[in-house]
Design a protein around this motif. Structure first.
Motif, PDB file in Angstrom:
ATOM      1  N   GLN A  89       0.857  -1.174   0.000  1.00 57.33           N
ATOM      2  CA  GLN A  89       0.000   0.000   0.000  1.00 57.33           C
ATOM      3  C   GLN A  89       0.900   1.232   0.000  1.00 57.33           C
ATOM      4  OE1 GLN A  89      -3.665  -0.342   0.250  1.00 57.33           O
ATOM      5  NE2 GLN A  89      -2.994  -2.407  -0.313  1.00 57.33           N
ATOM      6  N   THR A  90       0.339   2.389  -0.217  1.00 58.17           N
ATOM      7  CA  THR A  90       1.143   3.618  -0.259  1.00 58.17           C
ATOM      8  C   THR A  90       1.806   3.892   1.083  1.00 58.17           C
ATOM      9  OG1 THR A  90      -0.833   4.917   0.251  1.00 58.17           O
ATOM     10  CG2 THR A  90      -0.233   4.660  -2.082  1.00 58.17           C
ATOM     11  N   MET A  94      -0.480  -4.143   3.895  1.00 60.20           N
ATOM     12  CA  MET A  94      -1.754  -4.607   4.406  1.00 60.20           C
ATOM     13  C   MET A  94      -1.741  -6.133   4.327  1.00 60.20           C
ATOM     14  SD  MET A  94      -3.772  -2.106   5.356  1.00 60.20           S
ATOM     15  CE  MET A  94      -4.151  -0.367   5.078  1.00 60.20           C
ATOM     16  N   ASN A 121      -9.319   1.392  -0.017  1.00 61.27           N
ATOM     17  CA  ASN A 121      -7.889   1.182   0.152  1.00 61.27           C
ATOM     18  C   ASN A 121      -7.577   0.319   1.377  1.00 61.27           C
ATOM     19  OD1 ASN A 121      -5.247   1.594  -0.804  1.00 61.27           O
ATOM     20  ND2 ASN A 121      -4.880   3.179   0.723  1.00 61.27           N
ATOM     21  N   ALA A 123      -7.285  -3.338   3.582  1.00 56.94           N
ATOM     22  CA  ALA A 123      -6.773  -4.666   3.268  1.00 56.94           C
ATOM     23  C   ALA A 123      -7.922  -5.604   2.944  1.00 56.94           C
ATOM     24  CB  ALA A 123      -5.984  -5.213   4.461  1.00 56.94           C
TER      25      ALA A 123
END
Length: 314
Positions: A89-90, A94, A121, A123
Motif C-alpha cells: 500500500q502507499t 496490508m 484502500n 486490506a
C-alpha cells in the motif's frame, strides 16, 4: 460519544482480583462448561475456550486466530486468520484476512473463503463467521456484504449487499440477526443510524427489530430461546425483545465507565451475558459477565483481554 461512554458505570474488580462489594462472586454461580473467545493476552490472538467461573483458559484451538466459533457438534472450528503476505500500500503493508476451517484438534486446517479485496484502500478481509445450528453453513461478512457458504466450500452466496454486518444465526437456524446502517433525516440533514435487523433465511425477507439508532457494527447474539437479542450500543449493552421491540439497557446500574464493548454472548440458560470491554479509567481490557435481565451482578471474569464469540453448554 466519548462523553456518553464515560458516564457508563461498571462494577469492576480491584487490583487484587476481588469483586467489589455488591457484586456476586463468580465462584458462587453454577457454570456452563465453556466460553469460546479470542484471547489477546499473549500479544498474538488465539482461539480458546474459557472456564466461565474462573476465566482460565481450558483449551486452545488455534493460534493467530480471531472471531472463532465451534461447529454445533464441536468437531470443527471456523475462525479468521491474518495472512502473513504483504499487500503493498502507499503507507506500508496490508494483510488479507481469511476464513479458515479446521478440526477442533487443529488438524486439517484449510482456507474456506479467501480475503476479498474491497474497492476501498483497506486490506482484503472477511469477518465475523457464525455456524448454522445444523452445521451446514457459515455466515460471514466481506466487503461485498453479508454472505454465507456451505461448510464444504460450495454454495457461496451474498445474502445482503454492504450495509448489513455481523450476521448471527438464531437458535433454530431460521433467521439471521445483524446490524444494518441506514440513513435517516434530521432537522440538520441526513445522518446514519444503526439498528438490529433480522433476515428470514428461507424468504430472505428482512425486518427491523431495534429503533434507537445506536447499535454498533459488532456481532449480536440470540438468547437460547430465540426471544431476545443482545447487542452493543454507543452507551453500553442493550437487549431487545424480538417480538415487541422492547429494549432493556443493561448498563444503567453500573458504577465505573467502560468503553469498546465487544462480543456479548448469552449463557446457555439465558441468565447471564459475557462480553469484553476496556475500563475507561485505567484502560485495562477485561472480560466481564453480567445478569441478562437487568444488568446487575457485573463482575470481571478475566483481567486479560478475551473477546467472547459463544457460550456453550457442552
Amino acid at each position: 460519544m466519548l462523553f456518553m461512554r464515560a458516564v457508563l458505570a461498571v462494577g469492576i474488580v480491584a487490583a487484587a482480583g476481588l469483586p467489589m462489594a455488591g457484586t456476586a462472586a463468580a465462584e458462587q454461580r453454577p457454570a456452563p462448561s465453556r466460553i469460546i473467545a479470542t484471547d489477546y493476552s499473549s500479544g498474538t490472538p488465539a482461539l480458546v475456550s474459557l472456564n466461565p467461573v474462573s476465566g482460565d483458559v481450558i483449551e486452545t484451538f488455534a493460534q493467530n486466530a480471531e472471531e472463532g466459533v465451534l461447529s454445533p457438534k464441536g468437531s470443527a472450528v471456523a475462525y479468521i486468520q491474518r495472512d502473513n503476505t504483504c499487500i503493498p500500500q502507499t503507507e506500508g503493508c496490508m494483510y488479507a484476512r481469511h476464513l479458515v476451517v479446521a478440526e477442533a484438534d487443529g488438524e486439517d486446517q484449510h482456507i474456506l473463503v479467501r480475503g476479498i479485496a474491497p474497492e476501498t484502500n483497506h486490506a482484503p478481509y472477511v469477518m465475523h463467521p457464525d455456524w448454522s445450528p445444523d452445521g451446514k453453513r457459515i455466515v460471514y461478512n466481506s466487503p461485498r456484504g453479508m454472505e454465507w457458504i456451505n461448510s464444504d466450500g460450495t454454495g457461496q452466496e451474498v445474502l445482503m449487499a454492504a450495509g448489513g454486518v455481523a450476521g448471527t444465526f438464531s437458535p433454530d437456524g431460521k433467521s439471521i440477526a445483524f446490524v444494518k446502517t441506514t440513513p435517516y433525516e434530521t432537522t440538520d440533514g441526513w445522518e446514519d443510524g444503526r439498528e438490529v435487523w433480522v433476515m428470514d433465511t428461507a424468504t430472505r425477507q428482512v425486518h427491523q427489530i431495534s429503533t434507537a439508532r445506536n447499535a454498533l457494527s459488532e456481532p449480536v447474539d440470540w438468547s437460547p430461546d430465540g426471544q431476545r437479542i443482545v447487542y452493543t450500543t454507543e452507551n453500553g449493552l442493550s437487549v431487545v425483545d424480538v417480538t415487541t421491540g422492547a429494549v432493556v439497557q443493561l448498563q444503567s446500574g453500573w458504577t465505573d465507565p467502560l468503553s469498546n464493548l465487544q462480543g456479548p454472548v448469552f449463557s446457555p440458560d439465558g441468565t447471564r451475558i459475557a462480553f469484553s470491554a476496556r475500563n475507561f479509567v485505567d484502560q485495562t481490557h477485561s472480560t466481564y459477565v453480567v445478569d441478562a435481565t437487568d444488568g446487575k451482578n457485573l463482575q470481571v471474569l478475566r483481567s486479560q483481554g478475551a473477546t467472547p464469540t459463544d457460550w456453550l453448554n457442552k
